[in-house]
Design a protein around this motif. Structure first.
Motif, PDB file in Angstrom:
ATOM      1  N   ALA A  69       0.846  -1.186   0.000  1.00  0.00           N
ATOM      2  CA  ALA A  69       0.000   0.000   0.000  1.00  0.00           C
ATOM      3  C   ALA A  69       0.885   1.241   0.000  1.00  0.00           C
ATOM      4  CB  ALA A  69      -0.910  -0.004   1.220  1.00  0.00           C
ATOM      5  N   GLY A  70       0.526   2.216  -0.810  1.00  0.00           N
ATOM      6  CA  GLY A  70       1.332   3.425  -0.921  1.00  0.00           C
ATOM      7  C   GLY A  70       0.448   4.657  -0.997  1.00  0.00           C
ATOM      8  N   GLY A  71       0.981   5.740  -1.566  1.00  0.00           N
ATOM      9  CA  GLY A  71       0.247   6.994  -1.570  1.00  0.00           C
ATOM     10  C   GLY A  71       0.096   7.503  -0.155  1.00  0.00           C
ATOM     11  N   GLY A  72      -1.135   7.709   0.282  1.00  0.00           N
ATOM     12  CA  GLY A  72      -1.394   8.213   1.616  1.00  0.00           C
ATOM     13  C   GLY A  72      -1.173   7.220   2.734  1.00  0.00           C
ATOM     14  N   PHE A  73      -0.821   5.973   2.405  1.00  0.00           N
ATOM     15  CA  PHE A  73      -0.663   4.971   3.459  1.00  0.00           C
ATOM     16  C   PHE A  73       0.479   5.332   4.408  1.00  0.00           C
ATOM     17  CE2 PHE A  73       1.131   1.067   5.252  1.00  0.00           C
ATOM     18  CZ  PHE A  73       0.007   0.558   5.887  1.00  0.00           C
ATOM     19  N   THR A  74       1.577   5.847   3.891  1.00  0.00           N
ATOM     20  CA  THR A  74       2.690   6.243   4.764  1.00  0.00           C
ATOM     21  C   THR A  74       2.231   7.294   5.762  1.00  0.00           C
ATOM     22  OG1 THR A  74       4.365   5.751   3.086  1.00  0.00           O
ATOM     23  CG2 THR A  74       4.984   7.274   4.840  1.00  0.00           C
ATOM     24  N   LEU A  75       1.571   8.326   5.278  1.00  0.00           N
ATOM     25  CA  LEU A  75       1.048   9.381   6.140  1.00  0.00           C
ATOM     26  C   LEU A  75       0.148   8.804   7.226  1.00  0.00           C
ATOM     27  CD1 LEU A  75       0.397  12.781   5.967  1.00  0.00           C
ATOM     28  CD2 LEU A  75      -1.802  11.763   5.417  1.00  0.00           C
ATOM     29  N   LEU A  76      -0.798   7.969   6.827  1.00  0.00           N
ATOM     30  CA  LEU A  76      -1.759   7.379   7.756  1.00  0.00           C
ATOM     31  C   LEU A  76      -1.068   6.510   8.800  1.00  0.00           C
ATOM     32  CD1 LEU A  76      -4.348   6.476   5.027  1.00  0.00           C
ATOM     33  CD2 LEU A  76      -4.956   7.802   7.055  1.00  0.00           C
ATOM     34  N   SER A  77      -0.123   5.686   8.358  1.00  0.00           N
ATOM     35  CA  SER A  77       0.521   4.758   9.288  1.00  0.00           C
ATOM     36  C   SER A  77       1.386   5.492  10.312  1.00  0.00           C
ATOM     37  CB  SER A  77       1.357   3.726   8.524  1.00  0.00           C
ATOM     38  OG  SER A  77       2.391   4.341   7.779  1.00  0.00           O
ATOM     39  N   VAL A  78       2.018   6.597   9.907  1.00  0.00           N
ATOM     40  CA  VAL A  78       2.832   7.367  10.854  1.00  0.00           C
ATOM     41  C   VAL A  78       1.939   8.024  11.906  1.00  0.00           C
ATOM     42  CG1 VAL A  78       4.385   9.339  11.115  1.00  0.00           C
ATOM     43  CG2 VAL A  78       4.719   7.736   9.223  1.00  0.00           C
ATOM     44  N   VAL A  79       0.814   8.599  11.479  1.00  0.00           N
ATOM     45  CA  VAL A  79      -0.106   9.194  12.453  1.00  0.00           C
ATOM     46  C   VAL A  79      -0.625   8.132  13.409  1.00  0.00           C
ATOM     47  CG1 VAL A  79      -2.280  10.428  12.769  1.00  0.00           C
ATOM     48  CG2 VAL A  79      -0.780  11.038  10.865  1.00  0.00           C
ATOM     49  N   ALA A  80      -1.043   6.985  12.872  1.00  0.00           N
ATOM     50  CA  ALA A  80      -1.576   5.914  13.714  1.00  0.00           C
ATOM     51  C   ALA A  80      -0.535   5.410  14.709  1.00  0.00           C
ATOM     52  CB  ALA A  80      -2.075   4.764  12.848  1.00  0.00           C
ATOM     53  N   LEU A 138      -5.587  -5.626  -0.829  1.00  0.00           N
ATOM     54  CA  LEU A 138      -4.276  -5.572  -0.171  1.00  0.00           C
ATOM     55  C   LEU A 138      -4.174  -4.324   0.697  1.00  0.00           C
ATOM     56  CD1 LEU A 138      -1.313  -6.464   0.237  1.00  0.00           C
ATOM     57  CD2 LEU A 138      -0.756  -5.210  -1.854  1.00  0.00           C
ATOM     58  N   ALA A 139      -4.570  -3.188   0.156  1.00  0.00           N
ATOM     59  CA  ALA A 139      -4.500  -1.941   0.914  1.00  0.00           C
ATOM     60  C   ALA A 139      -5.392  -2.001   2.146  1.00  0.00           C
ATOM     61  CB  ALA A 139      -4.906  -0.770   0.017  1.00  0.00           C
ATOM     62  N   ARG A 140      -6.582  -2.566   1.988  1.00  0.00           N
ATOM     63  CA  ARG A 140      -7.513  -2.634   3.118  1.00  0.00           C
ATOM     64  C   ARG A 140      -6.939  -3.483   4.249  1.00  0.00           C
ATOM     65  NH1 ARG A 140     -11.346  -3.724   0.174  1.00  0.00           N
ATOM     66  NH2 ARG A 140     -12.182  -1.650  -0.202  1.00  0.00           N
ATOM     67  N   ARG A 141      -6.270  -4.585   3.912  1.00  0.00           N
ATOM     68  CA  ARG A 141      -5.652  -5.439   4.942  1.00  0.00           C
ATOM     69  C   ARG A 141      -4.552  -4.684   5.672  1.00  0.00           C
ATOM     70  NH1 ARG A 141      -6.050  -9.333   0.809  1.00  0.00           N
ATOM     71  NH2 ARG A 141      -3.817  -9.172   0.342  1.00  0.00           N
ATOM     72  N   GLN A 142      -3.738  -3.955   4.935  1.00  0.00           N
ATOM     73  CA  GLN A 142      -2.647  -3.214   5.567  1.00  0.00           C
ATOM     74  C   GLN A 142      -3.170  -2.050   6.406  1.00  0.00           C
ATOM     75  OE1 GLN A 142       0.260  -3.566   1.760  1.00  0.00           O
ATOM     76  NE2 GLN A 142       1.202  -2.657   3.553  1.00  0.00           N
ATOM     77  N   LEU A 143      -4.219  -1.418   5.957  1.00  0.00           N
ATOM     78  CA  LEU A 143      -4.830  -0.347   6.742  1.00  0.00           C
ATOM     79  C   LEU A 143      -5.373  -0.894   8.060  1.00  0.00           C
ATOM     80  CD1 LEU A 143      -6.731   1.466   3.859  1.00  0.00           C
ATOM     81  CD2 LEU A 143      -4.943   2.505   5.250  1.00  0.00           C
ATOM     82  N   ALA A 144      -6.054  -2.042   7.990  1.00  0.00           N
ATOM     83  CA  ALA A 144      -6.606  -2.641   9.205  1.00  0.00           C
ATOM     84  C   ALA A 144      -5.499  -3.042  10.170  1.00  0.00           C
ATOM     85  CB  ALA A 144      -7.473  -3.840   8.845  1.00  0.00           C
ATOM     86  N   ALA A 145      -4.405  -3.599   9.624  1.00  0.00           N
ATOM     87  CA  ALA A 145      -3.292  -4.020  10.481  1.00  0.00           C
ATOM     88  C   ALA A 145      -2.653  -2.832  11.191  1.00  0.00           C
ATOM     89  CB  ALA A 145      -2.249  -4.758   9.649  1.00  0.00           C
ATOM     90  N   ALA A 146      -2.681  -1.661  10.545  1.00  0.00           N
ATOM     91  CA  ALA A 146      -2.109  -0.443  11.143  1.00  0.00           C
ATOM     92  C   ALA A 146      -3.129   0.310  11.990  1.00  0.00           C
ATOM     93  CB  ALA A 146      -1.562   0.466  10.045  1.00  0.00           C
ATOM     94  N   ARG A 147      -4.322  -0.242  12.162  1.00  0.00           N
ATOM     95  CA  ARG A 147      -5.395   0.366  12.963  1.00  0.00           C
ATOM     96  C   ARG A 147      -5.845   1.705  12.384  1.00  0.00           C
ATOM     97  NH1 ARG A 147      -3.493  -1.027  19.227  1.00  0.00           N
ATOM     98  NH2 ARG A 147      -3.314  -3.278  18.913  1.00  0.00           N
ATOM     99  N   ILE A 148      -6.055   1.685  11.071  1.00  0.00           N
ATOM    100  CA  ILE A 148      -6.529   2.861  10.348  1.00  0.00           C
ATOM    101  C   ILE A 148      -7.950   2.600   9.872  1.00  0.00           C
ATOM    102  CG2 ILE A 148      -6.172   4.298   8.303  1.00  0.00           C
ATOM    103  CD1 ILE A 148      -3.139   3.424   8.566  1.00  0.00           C
ATOM    104  N   ASN A 149      -8.847   3.516  10.165  1.00  0.00           N
ATOM    105  CA  ASN A 149     -10.246   3.376   9.782  1.00  0.00           C
ATOM    106  C   ASN A 149     -10.479   3.945   8.383  1.00  0.00           C
ATOM    107  OD1 ASN A 149     -10.857   2.579  12.556  1.00  0.00           O
ATOM    108  ND2 ASN A 149     -10.616   4.744  13.056  1.00  0.00           N
TER     109      ASN A 149
END
Length: 325
Positions: free
Chosen positions: A53-64, A84-95
């Motif tokens: 997952a890329g784009g805004g995922f880095t930003l989101l994961s750092v905040v989380a 794939l992105a949805r799984r990684q977002l969930a693992a990082a506790r991103i809604n």
């Protein structure tokens, strides 16, 4: 005038004052490691290619990773890249706050050279098709922070984000990140969002391009002419750290960087913006938030492709040592 800060002591952060919400879209990133980009028309062999997952995922994961309630307000699709992105977002506790679209998110090819520089080529997908109804359905609360990225303002549907962002409630903080796509964004878009922004963040190149475009559109007009007097500007200076102007009439404050070593610059800008936003949500002033952002960026630049997001404890460690090393 500018003021140089001494090395910062560790300032404890408090509980979050609100949620972090971003419209920066998430795409599938393919990080390609190679010695050097070939000349036009030539060919070369890369060391590796990794998809995540890329784009805004880095930003989101750092905040989380800072313990903030973190939320994505950009579309995801039904295809395999979105899964794939949805799984990684969930693992990082991103809604995720938006509906699922039929289709798939786009792909960003990120070419990372041995000296750490990176070049990105992006194809759009459903993430570039937000709806005003979807954004307006998000219930905003006092103290929330909304982040809008210039990356998503160069698409035909950018008017949706512009309309929503320009009408955010006064009790919500809006951070506008100019982004490397600055030259592809209409000056009309900047003219609508800059007056609402509470904080505008950009790097040296982005600041130069935006200033030039505004002046070409309306001679004598600069970024500060469009922003509200009480709004803040953050300019990221790479290895020199960043500089902050809290209001139009305030001195520019130089915030030094932390010693690190350069492996890969991918995601470093988003990391800085994310850590700054997290600091603001945790009650720090802009200078304190940017000191933490400098430490987070120093950690990220040393970690290479698909790195783990810096945690609050790791950022604390860099500030206390004064270096990543």
């Amino acid at each position: 005038m500018s003021a140089q800060l001494p090395p910062a002591p560790l300032t404890p952060v408090g509980p979050a004052l609100g949620r972090f919400i971003t419209t920066e879209s998430v795409v599938l990133a393919v990080n390609v490691q190679l010695s050097k980009l070939p000349e036009r028309g030539a060919a070369t062999t890369a060391y590796s290619a990794i998809s995540s997952a890329g784009g805004g995922f880095t930003l989101l994961s750092v905040v989380a990773a800072q313990g903030i309630d973190t939320n994505l307000a950009a579309p995801l699709g039904t295809g395999p890249n979105s899964s794939l992105a949805r799984r990684q977002l969930a693992a990082a506790r991103i809604n995720t706050l938006t509906d699922v679209f039929v289709g798939d998110i786009g792909v960003a090819m990120v070419f990372v050279e041995d000296d750490g520089n990176n070049t990105t080529v992006r194809t759009p997908g459903v993430e570039s098709e937000p709806t005003l109804a979807g954004l307006e359905a998000i219930e905003l609360h006092p103290g929330d922070l909304v982040h809008i990225s210039g990356t998503d303002l160069a698409t035909p549907q950018s008017d949706v984000v512009v309309e929503w962002g320009s009408r955010l409630p006064d009790d919500v903080t809006m951070v506008l990140a100019i982004s490397p796509a600055v030259q592809e964004v209409s000056t009309d878009v900047w003219a609508q969002l800059l007056p609402r922004a509470d904080v505008v963040t950009m790097n040296i190149r982005e600041a130069a391009y935006l200033s030039r475009f505004l002046d070409q559109s309306s001679p004598g007009t600069g970024i500060r002419h469009i922003m509200r007097p009480e709004a803040a500007v953050v300019r990221r200076l790479g290895v020199m750290g960043c500089e902050v102007q809290a209001t139009r009439d305030a001195d520019m404050v130089n915030i030094p960087s932390y010693q690190s070593y350069r492996v890969d610059t991918t995601g470093v800008g988003d990391t800085h913006v994310a850590a700054m936003c997290a600091g603001l949500l945790q009650g720090l002033d802009l200078v304190g938030a940017c000191q933490r952002a400098n430490a987070a960026a120093a950690l990220m630049v040393a970690r290479g492709s698909t790195p783990q997001a810096p945690t609050a404890a790791e950022i604390d460690g860099v500030i206390q040592r004064g270096t990543v090393l």
